[in-house]
Design a protein around this motif. Structure first.
Motif, PDB file in Angstrom:
ATOM      1  N   ASN A  52      -9.964  -6.599 -13.654  1.00  0.00           N
ATOM      2  CA  ASN A  52     -11.359  -6.615 -13.189  1.00  0.00           C
ATOM      3  C   ASN A  52     -11.434  -6.736 -11.674  1.00  0.00           C
ATOM      4  OD1 ASN A  52     -12.622  -6.294 -15.661  1.00  0.00           O
ATOM      5  ND2 ASN A  52     -12.737  -8.489 -16.060  1.00  0.00           N
ATOM      6  N   LYS A  53     -10.598  -7.578 -11.094  1.00  0.00           N
ATOM      7  CA  LYS A  53     -10.589  -7.724  -9.644  1.00  0.00           C
ATOM      8  C   LYS A  53     -10.172  -6.429  -8.961  1.00  0.00           C
ATOM      9  CE  LYS A  53      -9.874 -12.693  -9.469  1.00  0.00           C
ATOM     10  NZ  LYS A  53      -8.967 -13.790  -9.107  1.00  0.00           N
ATOM     11  N   GLU A  54      -9.179  -5.739  -9.535  1.00  0.00           N
ATOM     12  CA  GLU A  54      -8.743  -4.465  -8.962  1.00  0.00           C
ATOM     13  C   GLU A  54      -9.860  -3.431  -9.049  1.00  0.00           C
ATOM     14  OE1 GLU A  54      -5.112  -3.136 -10.778  1.00  0.00           O
ATOM     15  OE2 GLU A  54      -4.051  -4.974 -10.257  1.00  0.00           O
ATOM     16  N   ALA A  55     -10.566  -3.407 -10.178  1.00  0.00           N
ATOM     17  CA  ALA A  55     -11.664  -2.453 -10.338  1.00  0.00           C
ATOM     18  C   ALA A  55     -12.794  -2.750  -9.356  1.00  0.00           C
ATOM     19  CB  ALA A  55     -12.185  -2.492 -11.771  1.00  0.00           C
ATOM     20  N   GLU A  56     -13.100  -4.015  -9.160  1.00  0.00           N
ATOM     21  CA  GLU A  56     -14.141  -4.387  -8.199  1.00  0.00           C
ATOM     22  C   GLU A  56     -13.739  -3.985  -6.784  1.00  0.00           C
ATOM     23  OE1 GLU A  56     -14.749  -8.572  -8.768  1.00  0.00           O
ATOM     24  OE2 GLU A  56     -15.771  -8.284 -10.692  1.00  0.00           O
ATOM     25  N   ALA A  57     -12.475  -4.196  -6.443  1.00  0.00           N
ATOM     26  CA  ALA A  57     -12.003  -3.828  -5.101  1.00  0.00           C
ATOM     27  C   ALA A  57     -12.089  -2.314  -4.908  1.00  0.00           C
ATOM     28  CB  ALA A  57     -10.569  -4.315  -4.901  1.00  0.00           C
ATOM     29  N   ARG A  58     -11.721  -1.556  -5.940  1.00  0.00           N
ATOM     30  CA  ARG A  58     -11.805  -0.101  -5.873  1.00  0.00           C
ATOM     31  C   ARG A  58     -13.249   0.354  -5.701  1.00  0.00           C
ATOM     32  NH1 ARG A  58      -9.779   1.243 -10.846  1.00  0.00           N
ATOM     33  NH2 ARG A  58      -8.078  -0.193 -10.617  1.00  0.00           N
ATOM     34  N   GLU A  63     -17.635   2.495  -2.337  1.00  0.00           N
ATOM     35  CA  GLU A  63     -18.984   2.345  -1.769  1.00  0.00           C
ATOM     36  C   GLU A  63     -18.921   2.385  -0.254  1.00  0.00           C
ATOM     37  OE1 GLU A  63     -20.546  -1.297  -3.379  1.00  0.00           O
ATOM     38  OE2 GLU A  63     -20.902  -0.427  -5.338  1.00  0.00           O
ATOM     39  N   GLU A  64     -17.919   1.749   0.327  1.00  0.00           N
ATOM     40  CA  GLU A  64     -17.761   1.753   1.783  1.00  0.00           C
ATOM     41  C   GLU A  64     -17.466   3.165   2.282  1.00  0.00           C
ATOM     42  OE1 GLU A  64     -18.238  -0.638   4.128  1.00  0.00           O
ATOM     43  OE2 GLU A  64     -19.027  -1.842   2.463  1.00  0.00           O
ATOM     44  N   ALA A  65     -16.630   3.895   1.535  1.00  0.00           N
ATOM     45  CA  ALA A  65     -16.276   5.242   1.929  1.00  0.00           C
ATOM     46  C   ALA A  65     -17.500   6.158   1.815  1.00  0.00           C
ATOM     47  CB  ALA A  65     -15.148   5.785   1.040  1.00  0.00           C
TER      48      ALA A  65
END
Length: 68
Positions: A52-58, A63-65
């Protein structure tokens, strides 16, 4: 006759001991299984949290990109 009664008493008392020993063994095995199940659950929960943390970071990176 007394010998037969003594032998019967000895055999019957042995059955009680075997039953108690079997019950103790079953109890220990069930406790071991419960501990292993809890360990497996904790490991799975940790794996899911990491995913879940990896998915949130992705998602944040995407979103930033997209803002640029």
């Amino acid at each position: 006759m007394k010998m037969l009664i003594a032998l019967a008493a000895l055999l019957l008392s042995g059955c009680g001991l075997e039953t108690a020993g079997s019950a103790a063994t079953v109890g220990k095995l069930q406790a071991d299984q419960a501990r292993q199940a809890k360990d497996n659950m904790d490991t799975m929960k940790a794996s899911l949290d990491a995913a879940n943390k990896e998915a949130e970071a992705r998602n944040r990176a995407l979103e930033e990109a997209g803002k640029n």
